[in-house]
Structures are given as C-alpha cells and as structure tokens.
Design a protein around this motif. Sequence first.
Motif, short mmCIF file in Angstrom:
data_model
loop_
_atom_site.label_atom_id
_atom_site.label_comp_id
_atom_site.label_asym_id
_atom_site.label_seq_id
_atom_site.Cartn_x
_atom_site.Cartn_y
_atom_site.Cartn_z
N ASP A 69 -29.63 16.73 22.46
CA ASP A 69 -30.65 17.36 22.38
C ASP A 69 -30.37 17.90 21.14
O ASP A 69 -31.43 17.87 20.62
N GLU A 70 -29.38 17.97 20.56
CA GLU A 70 -29.31 18.03 19.70
C GLU A 70 -29.57 17.00 18.27
O GLU A 70 -29.28 17.99 17.07
N MET A 71 -29.96 16.24 18.54
CA MET A 71 -30.37 15.25 17.17
C MET A 71 -32.02 15.30 17.67
O MET A 71 -33.24 14.83 16.17
N ALA A 72 -32.89 16.28 18.34
CA ALA A 72 -34.45 16.40 17.65
C ALA A 72 -34.26 17.55 16.71
O ALA A 72 -33.59 18.39 16.24
N GLN A 73 -35.51 16.64 15.49
CA GLN A 73 -35.90 17.44 14.25
C GLN A 73 -34.80 17.67 13.37
O GLN A 73 -34.50 18.65 13.06
N ALA A 74 -33.98 16.67 13.68
CA ALA A 74 -32.48 16.70 12.50
C ALA A 74 -32.09 15.45 11.54
O ALA A 74 -32.54 14.36 12.73
N VAL A 75 -31.79 15.38 10.83
CA VAL A 75 -30.41 14.39 10.41
C VAL A 75 -29.67 14.68 10.85
O VAL A 75 -28.82 15.18 10.64
N VAL A 76 -28.72 13.04 11.61
CA VAL A 76 -27.41 13.04 12.11
C VAL A 76 -26.44 12.58 11.56
O VAL A 76 -27.18 10.63 11.13
N ILE A 77 -25.52 12.44 10.40
CA ILE A 77 -24.09 11.59 10.17
C ILE A 77 -23.69 11.58 11.13
O ILE A 77 -23.07 12.29 11.69
N ALA A 78 -22.89 10.10 11.72
CA ALA A 78 -22.17 9.59 12.78
C ALA A 78 -20.90 9.62 11.12
O ALA A 78 -21.05 8.71 10.03
N VAL A 79 -19.84 10.29 11.71
CA VAL A 79 -18.69 10.11 10.93
C VAL A 79 -17.79 9.95 11.45
O VAL A 79 -17.17 10.18 12.23
N ARG A 80 -16.27 9.12 10.83
CA ARG A 80 -14.91 8.66 11.13
C ARG A 80 -14.44 9.45 9.79
O ARG A 80 -14.50 9.14 8.71
N ARG A 81 -13.16 9.80 10.46
CA ARG A 81 -12.02 10.77 9.55
C ARG A 81 -10.96 10.10 9.81
O ARG A 81 -10.37 9.92 10.74
N ASP A 82 -10.07 9.59 8.82
CA ASP A 82 -9.04 9.10 8.87
C ASP A 82 -7.75 10.21 9.17
O ASP A 82 -7.87 11.68 9.05
N GLU A 83 -6.32 9.16 9.04
CA GLU A 83 -5.40 10.37 9.08
C GLU A 83 -5.64 11.56 8.26
O GLU A 83 -5.36 12.81 8.38
N SER A 84 -5.73 11.42 6.75
CA SER A 84 -5.39 12.26 5.92
C SER A 84 -7.00 13.62 5.58
O SER A 84 -6.69 14.15 4.70
N GLY A 85 -7.57 13.28 6.63
CA GLY A 85 -8.88 14.13 6.64
C GLY A 85 -10.42 13.85 6.05
O GLY A 85 -10.82 14.54 5.89
N VAL A 86 -9.92 12.80 5.59
CA VAL A 86 -11.48 12.14 4.43
C VAL A 86 -11.92 11.41 5.17
O VAL A 86 -11.94 10.96 6.29
N ALA A 87 -14.09 12.33 4.93
CA ALA A 87 -14.59 11.38 6.04
C ALA A 87 -15.53 10.54 5.72
O ALA A 87 -15.53 10.14 4.41
N GLU A 88 -15.35 9.81 6.69
CA GLU A 88 -16.09 7.54 5.71
C GLU A 88 -17.46 8.11 6.33
O GLU A 88 -17.66 8.31 7.66
N MET A 89 -18.64 8.10 6.31
CA MET A 89 -19.64 8.15 6.51
C MET A 89 -20.24 6.40 7.62
O MET A 89 -19.60 5.44 7.21
N VAL A 90 -20.42 6.17 9.03
CA VAL A 90 -20.94 5.25 10.11
C VAL A 90 -22.08 5.12 9.94
O VAL A 90 -22.77 3.78 9.30
N SER A 91 -22.82 5.87 9.89
CA SER A 91 -24.57 5.34 10.04
C SER A 91 -25.22 7.04 10.37
O SER A 91 -25.00 8.28 10.57
N VAL A 92 -26.71 6.65 9.41
CA VAL A 92 -27.11 7.74 9.54
C VAL A 92 -28.28 7.74 10.25
O VAL A 92 -28.63 6.67 10.26
N ALA A 93 -29.40 8.94 11.25
CA ALA A 93 -30.14 8.60 12.06
C ALA A 93 -30.56 10.15 11.94
O ALA A 93 -30.57 11.08 11.43
N THR A 94 -32.18 10.01 12.28
CA THR A 94 -33.51 10.94 12.20
C THR A 94 -34.06 10.53 13.33
O THR A 94 -34.25 9.57 13.95
N SER A 95 -34.89 11.49 13.67
CA SER A 95 -35.09 11.63 15.00
C SER A 95 -36.59 11.95 15.06
O SER A 95 -37.35 13.04 14.19
N LYS A 96 -38.12 11.07 15.18
CA LYS A 96 -39.22 12.09 15.53
C LYS A 96 -39.19 13.41 16.23
O LYS A 96 -38.83 13.54 17.25
#
Length: 148
Positions: A69-96
């Motif tokens: 339900d958190e995905m409704a009417q939003a842009v969702v970015i899937a993120v992988r964070r490494d050991e040092s805390g740096v975020a790496e984007m895995v995927s971006v999605a929008t929902s209708k």
Amino acid sequence: MANRRALSWSAALRDLKDDRTRRQDVREERLKTNAGLRGAPALPLSAWRGRSGRRYVVGVHPAGGFDLDEMAQAVVIAVRRDESGVAEMVSVATSKESPRDHLRRTWLDRVRHVGATEMHVHRLADTEAERTAIANDLKADTVEPAQV
C-alpha cells in the motif's frame, strides 16, 4: 625568485560552474532530522538529487517490512546500502492510481532478490505524469523506471 601563480577569478569561477554542470549524477543527499530533539523520534527522511539537479525528499522504509500500500501514488526507489552507508539505487518505480498488486509484488520480490535493503518513497507528486517525470529524472544509466 618566488613561485607565484596568477589566479584569474573569472576563469576559476567558470571552471567551477562547468564542473558543477558535468557532475549531475543521481545521488542520495542525507537530510538532517529531528534526532537531537528531546521526546521526538527521528524522522526517517532522505533526499535524492536527480540528473536535472532537482531534489526529491523521500521517506525511508526497510525493504523487509515494506507494505504494498506504500507504493500507491508514489515514486519508490529501491536502495542497496553498502558497509560505509553509501546508497546505491537498484530500481525506480511509479504506480498508477489503480492497484495492481501482482505487478507490485513481482517488482518488490525482484529488487529484494538483487539486494535492496531500503525503499525510499517520494509522495509529493500529484499526477502520474509528474511521477513518471521524477522517475525518469532519477533514472541512472543502469536503472530503468518501472510502472507497477
């Protein structure tokens, strides 16, 4: 004889401006929260800077307990964070507007499988066209925005 280098301020400022325009990479910019305030829990917020230079504030959710339900009417970015805390984007999605749970669940399973540990949710776009534009702005060279 002294080694002195004449510095042209106009040239230095021009180079700085050129450098800034070349560095329009998609990246996370951590936000300061209310963690230092007494009696208030820290808000899990962050921000992403798109290729256009625009900043998008997101709420941060753990990938394991992320609700569809958190995905409704939003842009969702899937993120992988490494050991040092740096975020790496895995995927971006929008929902209708209409719920499409089977596609959302498939997307969630896929990004979790490739190592996403956080979901960053941007809810400040009013229309589907705005959400699609934001997803395209956040899309890195290796990341394709998905419609789920």
